[in-house]
Structure formats: C-alpha cells, structure tokens
Design a protein around this motif. Structure first.
Motif, PDB file in Angstrom:
ATOM      1  N   TYR A   1       0.832  -1.201   0.000  1.00 34.17           N
ATOM      2  CA  TYR A   1       0.000   0.000   0.000  1.00 34.17           C
ATOM      3  C   TYR A   1       0.870   1.256   0.000  1.00 34.17           C
ATOM      4  CZ  TYR A   1      -3.158   3.670   1.556  1.00 34.17           C
ATOM      5  OH  TYR A   1      -3.872   4.849   1.643  1.00 34.17           O
ATOM      6  N   GLU A   2       1.900   1.273   0.832  1.00 40.65           N
ATOM      7  CA  GLU A   2       2.781   2.444   0.863  1.00 40.65           C
ATOM      8  C   GLU A   2       3.446   2.663  -0.493  1.00 40.65           C
ATOM      9  OE1 GLU A   2       6.755   4.198   3.134  1.00 40.65           O
ATOM     10  OE2 GLU A   2       5.897   2.279   3.770  1.00 40.65           O
ATOM     11  N   THR A   3       3.860   1.578  -1.138  1.00 44.43           N
ATOM     12  CA  THR A   3       4.476   1.685  -2.454  1.00 44.43           C
ATOM     13  C   THR A   3       3.490   2.262  -3.462  1.00 44.43           C
ATOM     14  OG1 THR A   3       5.933  -0.199  -1.999  1.00 44.43           O
ATOM     15  CG2 THR A   3       5.606   0.403  -4.309  1.00 44.43           C
ATOM     16  N   ALA A   4       2.237   1.799  -3.387  1.00 41.71           N
ATOM     17  CA  ALA A   4       1.213   2.288  -4.317  1.00 41.71           C
ATOM     18  C   ALA A   4       0.931   3.769  -4.100  1.00 41.71           C
ATOM     19  CB  ALA A   4      -0.072   1.480  -4.152  1.00 41.71           C
ATOM     20  N   ARG A   5       0.836   4.188  -2.844  1.00 42.17           N
ATOM     21  CA  ARG A   5       0.554   5.590  -2.564  1.00 42.17           C
ATOM     22  C   ARG A   5       1.725   6.480  -2.970  1.00 42.17           C
ATOM     23  NH1 ARG A   5      -3.099   7.868  -3.093  1.00 42.17           N
ATOM     24  NH2 ARG A   5      -3.103   9.378  -1.390  1.00 42.17           N
ATOM     25  N   ALA A   6       2.942   6.025  -2.708  1.00 44.08           N
ATOM     26  CA  ALA A   6       4.115   6.800  -3.112  1.00 44.08           C
ATOM     27  C   ALA A   6       4.153   6.953  -4.633  1.00 44.08           C
ATOM     28  CB  ALA A   6       5.394   6.145  -2.607  1.00 44.08           C
ATOM     29  N   GLY A   7       3.679   5.936  -5.340  1.00 45.70           N
ATOM     30  CA  GLY A   7       3.647   5.992  -6.795  1.00 45.70           C
ATOM     31  C   GLY A   7       2.623   6.951  -7.346  1.00 45.70           C
ATOM     32  N   ASP A   8       1.691   7.404  -6.473  1.00 44.99           N
ATOM     33  CA  ASP A   8       0.691   8.384  -6.901  1.00 44.99           C
ATOM     34  C   ASP A   8       1.237   9.806  -6.884  1.00 44.99           C
ATOM     35  OD1 ASP A   8      -1.214   6.425  -7.281  1.00 44.99           O
ATOM     36  OD2 ASP A   8      -2.064   6.621  -5.270  1.00 44.99           O
ATOM     37  N   ASP A   9       2.522   9.937  -6.552  1.00 52.34           N
ATOM     38  CA  ASP A   9       3.208  11.229  -6.570  1.00 52.34           C
ATOM     39  C   ASP A   9       2.569  12.229  -5.616  1.00 52.34           C
ATOM     40  OD1 ASP A   9       5.261  12.897  -7.412  1.00 52.34           O
ATOM     41  OD2 ASP A   9       4.058  13.797  -9.001  1.00 52.34           O
ATOM     42  N   ILE A  10       2.230  11.762  -4.406  1.00 53.50           N
ATOM     43  CA  ILE A  10       1.693  12.672  -3.399  1.00 53.50           C
ATOM     44  C   ILE A  10       2.841  13.289  -2.613  1.00 53.50           C
ATOM     45  CG2 ILE A  10      -0.484  11.407  -3.217  1.00 53.50           C
ATOM     46  CD1 ILE A  10       0.571  10.100  -0.687  1.00 53.50           C
TER      47      ILE A  10
ATOM     48  N   THR B   1       2.032  14.205   3.061  1.00 60.92           N
ATOM     49  CA  THR B   1       0.739  13.531   2.901  1.00 60.92           C
ATOM     50  C   THR B   1       0.891  12.033   3.105  1.00 60.92           C
ATOM     51  OG1 THR B   1      -0.003  15.244   1.354  1.00 60.92           O
ATOM     52  CG2 THR B   1      -1.205  13.155   1.339  1.00 60.92           C
ATOM     53  N   LEU B   2       1.937  11.454   2.501  1.00 65.40           N
ATOM     54  CA  LEU B   2       2.179  10.016   2.668  1.00 65.40           C
ATOM     55  C   LEU B   2       2.461   9.691   4.133  1.00 65.40           C
ATOM     56  CD1 LEU B   2       2.567   7.219   1.460  1.00 65.40           C
ATOM     57  CD2 LEU B   2       4.962   7.812   1.022  1.00 65.40           C
ATOM     58  N   ARG B   3       3.273  10.497   4.767  1.00 63.51           N
ATOM     59  CA  ARG B   3       3.582  10.262   6.179  1.00 63.51           C
ATOM     60  C   ARG B   3       2.314  10.298   7.026  1.00 63.51           C
ATOM     61  NH1 ARG B   3       7.108  10.621  10.461  1.00 63.51           N
ATOM     62  NH2 ARG B   3       6.372  11.836  12.227  1.00 63.51           N
ATOM     63  N   ASN B   4       1.471  11.299   6.819  1.00 67.15           N
ATOM     64  CA  ASN B   4       0.257  11.426   7.619  1.00 67.15           C
ATOM     65  C   ASN B   4      -0.691  10.255   7.390  1.00 67.15           C
ATOM     66  OD1 ASN B   4       1.075  13.837   8.778  1.00 67.15           O
ATOM     67  ND2 ASN B   4       0.042  15.113   7.261  1.00 67.15           N
ATOM     68  N   GLN B   5      -0.806   9.806   6.152  1.00 69.17           N
ATOM     69  CA  GLN B   5      -1.700   8.689   5.852  1.00 69.17           C
ATOM     70  C   GLN B   5      -1.203   7.399   6.500  1.00 69.17           C
ATOM     71  OE1 GLN B   5      -2.458   8.445   1.637  1.00 69.17           O
ATOM     72  NE2 GLN B   5      -3.627  10.356   1.600  1.00 69.17           N
ATOM     73  N   MET B   6       0.098   7.147   6.445  1.00 70.15           N
ATOM     74  CA  MET B   6       0.640   5.927   7.049  1.00 70.15           C
ATOM     75  C   MET B   6       0.572   6.006   8.577  1.00 70.15           C
ATOM     76  SD  MET B   6       1.169   4.175   4.391  1.00 70.15           S
ATOM     77  CE  MET B   6       1.868   2.716   5.216  1.00 70.15           C
ATOM     78  N   LYS B   7       0.743   7.189   9.127  1.00 74.87           N
ATOM     79  CA  LYS B   7       0.641   7.360  10.581  1.00 74.87           C
ATOM     80  C   LYS B   7      -0.780   7.089  11.051  1.00 74.87           C
ATOM     81  CE  LYS B   7       1.863  10.676  14.201  1.00 74.87           C
ATOM     82  NZ  LYS B   7       2.409  12.048  14.478  1.00 74.87           N
ATOM     83  N   THR B   8      -1.759   7.597  10.323  1.00 72.40           N
ATOM     84  CA  THR B   8      -3.159   7.349  10.661  1.00 72.40           C
ATOM     85  C   THR B   8      -3.501   5.881  10.503  1.00 72.40           C
ATOM     86  OG1 THR B   8      -3.787   9.594  10.003  1.00 72.40           O
ATOM     87  CG2 THR B   8      -5.549   7.956  10.097  1.00 72.40           C
ATOM     88  N   LEU B   9      -2.956   5.243   9.475  1.00 76.39           N
ATOM     89  CA  LEU B   9      -3.190   3.813   9.270  1.00 76.39           C
ATOM     90  C   LEU B   9      -2.646   3.003  10.447  1.00 76.39           C
ATOM     91  CD1 LEU B   9      -4.188   1.529   7.463  1.00 76.39           C
ATOM     92  CD2 LEU B   9      -1.982   1.595   6.269  1.00 76.39           C
ATOM     93  N   ARG B  10      -1.490   3.392  10.968  1.00 79.44           N
ATOM     94  CA  ARG B  10      -0.927   2.687  12.127  1.00 79.44           C
ATOM     95  C   ARG B  10      -1.853   2.842  13.339  1.00 79.44           C
ATOM     96  NH1 ARG B  10       5.054   4.124  14.091  1.00 79.44           N
ATOM     97  NH2 ARG B  10       5.637   2.713  12.394  1.00 79.44           N
ATOM     98  N   GLN B  11      -2.404   4.041  13.544  1.00 78.81           N
ATOM     99  CA  GLN B  11      -3.334   4.247  14.663  1.00 78.81           C
ATOM    100  C   GLN B  11      -4.580   3.385  14.502  1.00 78.81           C
ATOM    101  OE1 GLN B  11      -3.883   8.457  14.262  1.00 78.81           O
ATOM    102  NE2 GLN B  11      -2.109   8.998  15.513  1.00 78.81           N
ATOM    103  N   PHE B  12      -5.052   3.260  13.280  1.00 80.68           N
ATOM    104  CA  PHE B  12      -6.213   2.436  12.980  1.00 80.68           C
ATOM    105  C   PHE B  12      -5.941   0.979  13.311  1.00 80.68           C
ATOM    106  CE2 PHE B  12      -8.251  -0.014   9.332  1.00 80.68           C
ATOM    107  CZ  PHE B  12      -9.491  -0.135   9.945  1.00 80.68           C
ATOM    108  N   VAL B  13      -4.780   0.471  12.928  1.00 76.56           N
ATOM    109  CA  VAL B  13      -4.452  -0.935  13.182  1.00 76.56           C
ATOM    110  C   VAL B  13      -4.232  -1.178  14.671  1.00 76.56           C
ATOM    111  CG1 VAL B  13      -2.797  -2.783  12.673  1.00 76.56           C
ATOM    112  CG2 VAL B  13      -3.572  -1.263  10.848  1.00 76.56           C
TER     113      VAL B  13
END
Length: 340
Positions: free
Chosen positions: A61-70, A74-86
């Motif tokens: 998932y991280e690879t896919a999001r990084a490939g979206d050129d964000i 933004t990538l850091r915040n999304q992965m941080k929120t995902l960790r809180q969710f898990v």
C-alpha cells in the motif's frame, strides 16, 4: 460477527465512529478521508477481512501511494493514521498484536513538514488597500481583514457569531461551542479574546451596518458573523470566499497574463485553481510570518493564533533567513555598538 471477520470498510466506519465523540469535526473528517484511501485500495486487492492484513499488505500500500506522486508529508500522515487504525484493531482483537509495528511511517525533513505557500505581505497589503478604498465593508473585505490581522483558523472564523464581535472594546471573542456545531481545534484551550486594530474594526462595523451581512440564523438559532444566505456557511464555503477574496486581479493586473474578463479562475468554482489565490490556511501562515516580522513577540502571536511557539516556528513561520535578519534583528544592531 467476530471482530476478525470485519471487512476493512466495516472496521474503518467503526473506528471513525468510535473516535468521533472525542474529536472535532475536522479531525473526524481527516481520519475518514485518510483511511478511505486505504479501504478502497484494500477492496481492489480483494481483501475481505481485516484478519487478512499483513506487513506485506502495508508495504504494497505504501508503495502504491508513493507511486501516486503525493507530497511526502501527505504520505507520512496517511501511514501514521493507518498505524493508529491498526492499533485500534489490535485492541479489539481483530488482528494479531504487533501488526501495527509492521507499518512503516516514513521520516521526512523538517522542511517538508509544511508548505511554504502563503499569502505574502506585499500581496496582502495590496489587497487590503484596494478593499479599504473601493469595497470598504464588503464581506470579502471584512473576512480578509480578520483572517490577516488575527491569523485564526478556518473553523474558528466560521464559528464566530455577531455577538462575539465587540466593536467598542475592539476585540473578537473565540468560543468553543461543540454542542451547536462550531468546536475549536483546541477546544476550551482555544477560547480567547483577540484585540483588533482600527482598520479591522472599521471594516467589521461597515460590514455590519451597510447590509453586507445576511441577517439570518443558523440551525441552532445563532447569528453567524460571516453568514451565507442560508445561515452559517460550511467550511468549504468559507474556503471558497477566501480564494475569491485573494485573487490578484482584484487589485491590479493578472500576474499570469490572463484576461480577468474571460479567465475561468474568477468563477467561484474555479478560484482555488488560480496560482496566486490563497486558502485560509495559507492566509494564516502569511499572517503569522507578518506578525513576527512586525516585531510582535512569538509568545503574543501564539496566543492570538492559538498555537504554541514551537508549532509556529516549525509550521507557520515562513520567513527566509534574510527576511528574519532584516525585519527582526536589524533594529538591534545599534545596541551592539561600543560606547565611546
């Protein structure tokens, strides 16, 4: 249903609902959209239950999001929120303990943690000079005066009522009212009076007396200071108003060589696409930089804008080293001369 049988979408909705009572509307919305990206991706990968999630899932998932050129932040915040969710999923025993530690949260340079885009002081000055002379007391004039001179957040200005403006004493009172739909980001700690200069009170007085403000109430019987025809505006409406109020062609020639009479950026729906228009957050960033450049102590600015000095230094103060020297340290040079 056993917790491990929850689909990613069901778990996502349950998590956001669980967080909502303890969060502001803005925070809940942020959680919703950051995790929405992951849920939609997981469904495309045919992941039917959260028990199917693995470290390899998050790596892909991280690879896919990084490939979206964000943006890196933004990538850091999304992965941080995902960790809180898990971590929440671990707590309810929907996934194995320790799964959240397999989520990589990328580190970024301090320079990448916030955008340098701001409403620059010369642009703000030109806009306000135009409004004061040609549109004194219009809604966009009063709005920009407050945003620029106070440096408040979008949610804070949306939550102001007409009664929160004290004309004679020249101040605005920001109050936390979650029960009627206008919480402050820092809740009770965000409540404060903020003093206003003469030009700001003149603009607000004119705005309230010349009929520019819609005389309406919101769904809770309150009279919003900055009102739309239907009542209290949404955050997006205030954002659009700000983009429209900061279009550079308002006060002079277009810096992008476009004809304002035919430019689509002058339309309400397209104003955010103008390279020189600015959002409320970008006006706030410019305002904080300007206040510091004007010699206001960081501790005073912090109270006005409701942010800690450290946060201001890290995220909002966008002056260059040369600007800091000229605007903030040059005046002290005379004190360094040896006395004869």
């Amino acid at each position: 249903m056993r917790p491990e049988d929850l689909s990613p979408r069901e778990a996502w909705q349950r998590y956001v609902d669980r967080r909502r009572p303890e969060s502001t509307d803005h925070t809940a919305t942020t959680l919703h959209y950051r995790l929405k990206q992951f849920v939609e991706w997981a469904e495309k990968q045919n992941i039917e239950a959260v028990s199917d999630l693995t470290g390899w899932t998050f790596e892909n998932y991280e690879t896919a999001r990084a490939g979206d050129d964000i943006a890196p932040i933004t990538l850091r915040n999304q992965m941080k929120t995902l960790r809180q969710f898990v971590r929440y999923l671990e707590r309810i025993e929907a996934v194995d303990d320790g799964l959240s530690e397999k989520i990589h949260v990328p580190k970024i340079d301090a320079s990448e943690k916030s955008s340098d885009t701001k409403l620059a002081t010369p642009q703000a000055r030109a806009l306000l000079q135009y409004y004061r002379e040609f549109e004194h007391g219009s809604r966009r004039h009063a709005l920009l005066e407050v945003l620029w001179n106070v440096g408040c957040r979008l949610g804070a200005i949306r939550g102001l009522d007409a009664r929160d403006y004290h004309s004679g004493e020249q101040y605005l009172e920001f109050r936390h009212r979650p029960g009627t739909g206008t919480p402050l980001k820092k809740k009770r700690n965000g409540e404060r009076p903020v003093a206003l200069s003469d030009p700001v009170t003149d603009a607000l007085d004119a705005y309230l007396t010349r009929g520019e403000r819609w005389d309406v109430h919101d769904d809770h019987g309150r009279r919003p200071l900055f009102a739309s025809r239907l009542g209290r505006p949404s955050q997006n409406t205030v954002r659009v108003w700000t983009y429209m109020a900061t279009l550079p062609c308002i006060h002079g020639e277009c810096p992008h060589d476009r004809n304002p009479q035919h430019c689509e950026f002058t339309k309400r729906q397209e104003a955010s696409k103008c390279p020189s228009s600015r959002s409320p957050h970008q006006v706030r960033t410019g305002s904080i930089t300007w206040q510091l450049d004007s010699g206001v102590p960081p501790e005073v600015v912090a109270v006005r804008v409701n942010a800690s000095p450290d946060t201001i230094s890290q995220h909002y103060d966008k002056a260059t080293p040369r600007e800091r020297m000229e605007h903030r340290r040059r005046s002290y040079v005379d004190q360094l001369r040896l006395q004869q």
